[in-house]
Design a protein around this motif. Structure first.
Motif, PDB file in Angstrom:
ATOM      1  N   UNK A   1       0.872  -1.161   0.000  1.00  0.00           N
ATOM      2  CA  UNK A   1       0.000   0.000   0.000  1.00  0.00           C
ATOM      3  C   UNK A   1       0.915   1.218   0.000  1.00  0.00           C
ATOM      4  N   UNK A   2       0.788   2.055  -1.043  1.00  0.00           N
ATOM      5  CA  UNK A   2       1.638   3.242  -1.184  1.00  0.00           C
ATOM      6  C   UNK A   2       0.891   4.467  -0.656  1.00  0.00           C
ATOM      7  N   UNK A   3       1.509   5.182   0.291  1.00  0.00           N
ATOM      8  CA  UNK A   3       0.892   6.339   0.937  1.00  0.00           C
ATOM      9  C   UNK A   3       1.560   7.620   0.461  1.00  0.00           C
ATOM     10  N   UNK A   4       0.741   8.605   0.081  1.00  0.00           N
ATOM     11  CA  UNK A   4       1.287   9.893  -0.314  1.00  0.00           C
ATOM     12  C   UNK A   4       0.209  10.902  -0.629  1.00  0.00           C
ATOM     13  N   UNK A   5       0.417  12.137  -0.180  1.00  0.00           N
ATOM     14  CA  UNK A   5      -0.518  13.229  -0.465  1.00  0.00           C
ATOM     15  C   UNK A   5      -1.944  12.901  -0.003  1.00  0.00           C
ATOM     16  N   UNK A   6      -2.044  12.222   1.139  1.00  0.00           N
ATOM     17  CA  UNK A   6      -3.353  11.898   1.691  1.00  0.00           C
ATOM     18  C   UNK A   6      -4.061  10.738   1.020  1.00  0.00           C
ATOM     19  N   UNK A   7      -3.405  10.061   0.100  1.00  0.00           N
ATOM     20  CA  UNK A   7      -4.014   8.958  -0.640  1.00  0.00           C
ATOM     21  C   UNK A   7      -3.269   7.653  -0.360  1.00  0.00           C
ATOM     22  N   UNK A   8      -3.997   6.535  -0.501  1.00  0.00           N
ATOM     23  CA  UNK A   8      -3.408   5.205  -0.364  1.00  0.00           C
ATOM     24  C   UNK A   8      -3.720   4.417  -1.625  1.00  0.00           C
ATOM     25  N   UNK A   9      -2.678   3.912  -2.277  1.00  0.00           N
ATOM     26  CA  UNK A   9      -2.857   3.183  -3.535  1.00  0.00           C
ATOM     27  C   UNK A   9      -2.228   1.795  -3.429  1.00  0.00           C
ATOM     28  N   UNK A  10      -2.909   0.755  -3.916  1.00  0.00           N
ATOM     29  CA  UNK A  10      -2.306  -0.581  -3.933  1.00  0.00           C
ATOM     30  C   UNK A  10      -1.273  -0.682  -5.048  1.00  0.00           C
ATOM     31  N   UNK A  11      -0.306  -1.559  -4.857  1.00  0.00           N
ATOM     32  CA  UNK A  11       0.707  -1.735  -5.887  1.00  0.00           C
ATOM     33  C   UNK A  11       1.521  -2.993  -5.641  1.00  0.00           C
ATOM     34  N   UNK A  12       2.512  -3.206  -6.491  1.00  0.00           N
ATOM     35  CA  UNK A  12       3.412  -4.355  -6.377  1.00  0.00           C
ATOM     36  C   UNK A  12       4.848  -3.844  -6.457  1.00  0.00           C
ATOM     37  N   UNK A  13       5.693  -4.332  -5.565  1.00  0.00           N
ATOM     38  CA  UNK A  13       7.112  -3.979  -5.561  1.00  0.00           C
ATOM     39  C   UNK A  13       7.920  -5.236  -5.863  1.00  0.00           C
ATOM     40  N   UNK A  14       8.893  -5.098  -6.746  1.00  0.00           N
ATOM     41  CA  UNK A  14       9.772  -6.222  -7.082  1.00  0.00           C
ATOM     42  C   UNK A  14      11.102  -6.052  -6.342  1.00  0.00           C
ATOM     43  N   UNK A  15      11.443  -7.027  -5.525  1.00  0.00           N
ATOM     44  CA  UNK A  15      12.732  -7.045  -4.833  1.00  0.00           C
ATOM     45  C   UNK A  15      13.690  -7.894  -5.661  1.00  0.00           C
ATOM     46  N   UNK A  16      14.833  -7.311  -6.030  1.00  0.00           N
ATOM     47  CA  UNK A  16      15.792  -7.968  -6.911  1.00  0.00           C
ATOM     48  C   UNK A  16      17.113  -8.215  -6.188  1.00  0.00           C
ATOM     49  N   UNK A  17      17.905  -9.121  -6.762  1.00  0.00           N
ATOM     50  CA  UNK A  17      19.229  -9.425  -6.223  1.00  0.00           C
ATOM     51  C   UNK A  17      20.300  -8.744  -7.061  1.00  0.00           C
ATOM     52  N   UNK A  18      21.326  -8.216  -6.381  1.00  0.00           N
ATOM     53  CA  UNK A  18      22.464  -7.606  -7.072  1.00  0.00           C
ATOM     54  C   UNK A  18      23.674  -8.509  -6.895  1.00  0.00           C
ATOM     55  N   UNK A  19      24.152  -9.093  -7.984  1.00  0.00           N
ATOM     56  CA  UNK A  19      25.355  -9.921  -8.003  1.00  0.00           C
ATOM     57  C   UNK A  19      25.318 -11.017  -6.928  1.00  0.00           C
ATOM     58  N   UNK A  20      24.107 -11.472  -6.608  1.00  0.00           N
ATOM     59  CA  UNK A  20      23.961 -12.545  -5.639  1.00  0.00           C
ATOM     60  C   UNK A  20      24.342 -12.198  -4.221  1.00  0.00           C
ATOM     61  N   UNK A  21      24.585 -10.904  -3.927  1.00  0.00           N
ATOM     62  CA  UNK A  21      25.074 -10.505  -2.605  1.00  0.00           C
ATOM     63  C   UNK A  21      23.980  -9.926  -1.716  1.00  0.00           C
ATOM     64  N   UNK A  22      23.172  -9.017  -2.258  1.00  0.00           N
ATOM     65  CA  UNK A  22      22.116  -8.421  -1.455  1.00  0.00           C
ATOM     66  C   UNK A  22      20.939  -8.076  -2.349  1.00  0.00           C
ATOM     67  N   UNK A  23      19.802  -7.771  -1.732  1.00  0.00           N
ATOM     68  CA  UNK A  23      18.600  -7.462  -2.503  1.00  0.00           C
ATOM     69  C   UNK A  23      18.189  -6.015  -2.304  1.00  0.00           C
ATOM     70  N   UNK A  24      17.452  -5.489  -3.271  1.00  0.00           N
ATOM     71  CA  UNK A  24      17.028  -4.101  -3.229  1.00  0.00           C
ATOM     72  C   UNK A  24      15.700  -3.967  -3.965  1.00  0.00           C
ATOM     73  N   UNK A  25      15.045  -2.824  -3.795  1.00  0.00           N
ATOM     74  CA  UNK A  25      13.909  -2.479  -4.647  1.00  0.00           C
ATOM     75  C   UNK A  25      13.998  -1.009  -5.010  1.00  0.00           C
TER      76      UNK A  25
END
Length: 246
Positions: free
Chosen positions: A202-226
């Motif tokens: 759920x993304x919050x901003x400017x008084x609004x809440x919107x549903x969404x999808x976040x993709x978490x990825x791996x960098x060089x097999x060491x750590x993950x980020x989005x």
């Protein structure tokens, strides 16, 4: 050792120190009690946040972080802390004594009271043992309050933390009794150290809440980020469930 303060702490201060990662329900209730006690004594309630934790500094490995640092700071302020002081340490700092640490803190705020956990120390070996800290505070004229709890409670907390070390995010959420929350950082790429996959949010901003999808990825097999959403108005993301881990 670097410091950053969130909020004001003018006048006599009570402090409580911890890594607060994760900020579990026990910690939340403990901080609430600390804040009530400090204000009853007409003192400012300041929570000291050590980040990253000494264990992570020594091991060089990052553990799964449930909430972002800013989220934990905001929760502490919401439940009554007048200020949160973030302390960033290096390996060299961990070798210093509790005396060095407490004197550095006192340069930043007029500490008159310190709250300690029943088994809490402020460093390794004798330089930071609770006995050393108590003697130090007596010399510095700092009153010490120790939060004591039963051995049964100690076992419950130990078991809880063991579960958290191996639990998945989906298993953690009922233990934490709230969804993971992340605030927009300075960079749009956030290192999160979570399993890669798709997450409902759920993304919050400017008084609004919107549903969404976040993709978490791996960098060089060491750590993950989005990557933070492109919409600049989004200030906070609340993670609901894992759609797919892979």
């Amino acid at each position: 050792m670097h410091f950053k303060r969130y909020g004001e702490a003018q006048g006599p201060c009570s402090i409580i120190i911890g890594t607060w990662d994760p900020l579990i329900l026990w910690d939340i209730n403990l901080i609430k009690r600390f804040c009530r006690d400090a204000k009853a004594r007409k003192q400012k309630a300041c929570v000291v946040l050590i980040s990253p934790s000494p264990r992570e500094i020594l091991s060089g490995q990052r553990k799964l972080t449930y909430d972002c640092e800013q989220s934990r700071i905001e929760m502490m302020r919401e439940i009554g802390a007048d200020a949160v002081l973030k302390v960033a340490m290096s390996k060299k700092d961990l070798d210093r004594s509790a005396s060095y640490f407490m004197h550095r803190l006192r340069r930043l705020m007029p500490i008159v009271s310190l709250y300690l956990g029943a088994r809490q120390s402020l460093g390794f070996q004798g330089l930071g043992s609770q006995k050393t800290v108590l003697a130090l505070c007596q010399r510095m004229n700092i009153q010490v309050t120790i939060f004591r709890y039963s051995y049964q409670k100690h076992l419950q907390l130990t078991e809880f933390y063991k579960k958290m070390e191996t639990a998945s995010l989906e298993e953690l959420q009922p233990l934490m009794r709230r969804a993971p929350t992340w605030f927009k950082p300075e960079t749009d790429r956030i290192r999160i150290n979570w399993p890669q996959g798709l997450y409902l949010v759920q993304a919050h901003g400017n008084g609004k809440v919107q549903p969404g999808i976040v993709r978490v990825k791996t960098v060089q097999g060491k750590h993950t980020y989005f990557n933070w959403p492109a919409n600049k108005e989004i200030r906070k993301i609340v993670f609901n469930t894992v759609v797919n881990e892979y």
